[in-house]
Write an enzyme that holds these catalytic residues in place. Structure first.
Site, PDB file in Angstrom:
ATOM      1  CG  HIS A  46     -13.201   2.078 -30.537  1.00  0.00           C
ATOM      2  ND1 HIS A  46     -13.422   0.841 -29.875  1.00  0.00           N
ATOM      3  CD2 HIS A  46     -12.984   1.438 -31.780  1.00  0.00           C
ATOM      4  CE1 HIS A  46     -12.952  -0.134 -30.423  1.00  0.00           C
ATOM      5  NE2 HIS A  46     -12.402   0.272 -31.575  1.00  0.00           N
ATOM      6  CD  GLU A  68     -14.703   1.799 -26.499  1.00  0.00           C
ATOM      7  OE1 GLU A  68     -14.760   1.764 -27.679  1.00  0.00           O
ATOM      8  OE2 GLU A  68     -14.269   1.381 -25.806  1.00  0.00           O
ATOM      9  CG  ASN A 429     -15.512  40.428 -15.012  1.00  0.00           C
ATOM     10  OD1 ASN A 429     -15.478  40.735 -13.945  1.00  0.00           O
ATOM     11  ND2 ASN A 429     -16.143  41.190 -15.927  1.00  0.00           N
TER      12      ASN A 429
END
Length: 694
Positions: A46, A68, A429
């Site tokens: 918000h 939202e 990795n």
């Protein structure tokens, strides 16, 4: 109003919120039933939406608004979080980050996110969720409250007091015709009408945004009046191009639903003017009593029963360039201090010696403070890794937990800026090559979920960063077989190699143990880049592995690259500096103790043979040669597990030196990393141990 002065502040705040959203979304993925986490995510989204709309970045604000809506359903327990919803929300965060990056590069934050918006709208309509995830009840008061803008405590108290006094409190939603060319004018006409008969307490979007045409064709507001709702609705609909009006009389209970999650973060315009001159390349100077990362949340979880407030962090944002200037000025002061110390010793004046000694103590304290100002927690790098590991593990169909410890360990900002990419390679990795597939782990008697430990800690003047996995480990024979087949080493050489030397083959250019090429691995690009980058920073990386148990990569880095402790030496009339962090020991060796092994000079040191390097020959010093000496002074230096003995003329002493680059006009000189200015004004070259040991 000129928004450019707030742009850098907006970028910093947006990055903070996006990082928080990523972290909290990962937390929610582990505990999808914890609504308190949803409340924190909703408030952060918000605030981000409000900032973006204020700055005029409509695409960013619009996408955040769609997020939202989904989060609002979740926090009102009308939608249950599941994997597909998490994936869409993470995609939304990636898009938001791309928009902010575009803004940082001078763009307008535009991005085609139609596919993400469609997915969010589908979730909102219930098309992506199971029937049980949405409540069947359709209580109008709850629906209205869920769509109401957030109220702060003051606004809530005003509305509640009005209800107590007998006035009518309305929540009004107004839709303007999509064909309207003057939507802000129509909104103004609505405001003008309402202000004649009551008071407008809050609008969404804000009045300023509406006046500047920075809104869609809908807006809503809280209104106090004595008029009846039907009468009010009819009056608003009489205004031209007003398409739809919903007027809902509010009760105390409904106000509670709409305001209990009051926004905790203030809008970007309310930030202190002291931070206006920040640029995008800024660093945080924190109070010495650093606040834990959990305490950095500026909001209190509403659903939590404990009322533990986070301690406030006393910080200001400072342009990194200003810190660089401060460091350069202090460097000059350090040079002058060395000169004064030298003069006071030569003159042997008591008062002068005492004054210079006091100045040295004060400047030493100042030096510590200046260096600390440049220190940044490695958390600024580490905090992006959990999300990366999550996405990578998902793409490889593996289960991986990333455990981070020591994130508050501090490093110089220069090192922090450079270390991110090498750590990304090492972590990728570990996930790809280290942690086995789920089926393989189960067959080996391990848990389905692999664990990667990411640790950081101080040791002396260095910081160590370790990446350890509990995967398959490295098999020496398999690694050597690949290395021999690719011509990296010969069979004869491989027979004499230690385990550590074999592991170091992983850093050979173009070397990869991946059997197939993918977008993650197999192209032989990665670990050689890691080694080169870490070495350029004055660090080194070592590997420890136990077949079947796991592998650990240990990265050693200097605390700072600006001011270091060094041993000053002489080679004839020339002076050099060797970083103390690279020195193992100093000593004297007799000329007859020097041996020739395979054409290389060697000496015996601690029951081992180490290379003997004549610096006078290496740097072609004209007025000194160790060949004429019977006893030669040496400095034993280290690069990882490798040692070398440097032959010198004489020792000058230990000193704090300021590292200066050689400049862009000089080529890279092997064995030299920079230069420093001594107290007598002479220039001493700084020896790079990494360049002398191959």
């Amino acid at each position: 109003m000129d928004m450019n002065q707030y742009l850098s502040m907006f970028i910093d705040e947006s990055n903070d919120h996006l990082q928080s959203l990523n972290e909290k979304m990962l937390e929610l993925e582990q505990s999808p039933e914890d609504l308190s986490i949803v409340q924190v995510i909703f408030r952060s989204a918000h605030t981000l939406k409000g900032m973006a709309a204020t700055m005029g970045f409509e695409d960013l604000a619009s996408l955040t608004h769609k997020m939202e809506n989904v989060l609002d359903l979740v926090r009102n327990e009308k939608l249950q979080m599941k994997e597909s919803i998490f994936d869409v929300l993470f995609q939304s965060l990636d898009a938001l980050e791309s928009m902010v990056q575009d803004i940082m590069a001078g763009g307008e934050g535009k991005l085609d996110v139609s596919h993400i918006v469609s997915s969010l709208q589908a979730i909102e309509k219930g098309e992506e969720s199971s029937p049980s995830s949405i409540e069947e009840s359709n209580v109008s008061s709850t629906d209205t409250a869920s769509s109401m803008p957030l109220l702060d405590e003051f606004q809530s108290s005003v509305l509640l007091q009005s209800i107590h006094d007998g006035a009518g409190v309305m929540f009004i939603q107004v839709s303007i015709s999509r064909t309207s060319q003057l939507k802000s004018v129509r909104a103004y006409m609505v405001f003008d009408l309402l202000e004649r008969s009551g008071d407008i307490i809050k609008t969404e979007p804000s009045v300023q945004q509406i006046e500047q045409d920075q809104f869609e064709y809908e807006f809503s507001l809280y209104y106090i009046t004595q008029m009846q709702s039907e009468e009010l609705k009819k009056a608003i609909l009489n205004i031209s191009e007003i398409e739809e009006v919903n007027v809902t009389p509010l009760t105390e209970e409904m106000l509670g639903l709409g305001s209990k999650e009051a926004a905790a973060a203030t809008e970007v315009m309310e930030k202190s003017e002291a931070t206006q001159e920040t640029d995008t390349n800024s660093t945080m100077i924190e109070n010495t009593e650093a606040v834990p990362s959990d305490a950095k949340e500026k909001t209190v979880r509403a659903a939590s029963k404990t009322n533990t407030a986070a301690a406030a962090s006393k910080t200001i944002r400072v342009d990194i360039e200003r810190l660089d200037v401060l460091m350069n000025l202090f460097s000059e002061l350090l040079i002058d201090r060395s000169r004064l110390e030298q003069l006071s010793n030569e003159l042997e004046h008591t008062d002068l010696i005492e004054t210079v000694a006091h100045m040295s103590r004060v400047s030493s304290d100042l030096q510590n403070i200046v260096l600390k100002l440049r220190m940044v927690p490695v958390d600024t790098v580490f905090n992006r890794f959990p999300r990366m590991i999550r996405d990578l593990a998902k793409s490889l169909n593996k289960k991986v937990d990333l455990v981070i410890t020591g994130a508050d360990t501090e490093l110089d900002r220069t090192v922090i800026d450079e270390i991110g990419d090498p750590l990304v390679h090492l972590l990728r990795n570990a996930v790809d090559h280290g942690v086995e597939s789920i089926s393989t782990r189960v067959e080996s008697g391990k848990s389905e979920t692999g664990t990667i430990q990411l640790r950081a800690f101080h040791s002396g003047n260095h910081v160590f960063i370790e990446i350890e996995d509990d995967g398959a480990g490295i098999y020496r024979d398999k690694l050597l077989k690949i290395a021999i087949s690719r011509g990296v080493v010969t069979e004869a050489e491989s027979a004499e190699m230690t385990d550590q030397q074999v592991f170091q083959l992983l850093f050979a250019p173009g070397f990869s143990t991946a059997e197939t090429i993918s977008d993650i691995s197999g192209r032989g690009v990665g670990l050689d880049v890691v080694k080169a980058k870490i070495t350029s920073l004055g660090g080194n990386v070592t590997i420890h592995s136990v077949p079947g148990k796991g592998t650990s990569f240990s990265v050693q880095l200097p605390l700072t690259l600006s001011i270091i402790s060094a041993m000053l030496i002489k080679l004839g009339s020339e002076k050099y500096a060797i970083p103390l962090s690279s020195i193992v020991e100093t000593g004297i060796v007799k000329k007859e103790k020097i041996r020739i092994v395979h054409g290389t000079k060697m000496i015996s040191f601690r029951e081992a043979l180490v290379p003997f390097v004549s610096l006078s020959e290496f740097f072609n010093v004209e007025d000194y040669s160790d060949e004429v000496e019977d006893e030669i002074e040496i400095v034993v230096i280290r690069k990882g597990d490798q040692l070398a003995a440097l032959a010198i003329d004489d020792f000058i002493g230990q000193n704090e030196i300021v590292i200066k680059t050689l400049g862009k006009y000089l080529p890279n000189i092997q064995g030299i990393s920079g230069a420093t200015i001594l107290g007598d004004g002479q220039v001493a070259l700084i020896i790079d141990p990494n360049g002398l040991i191959k």
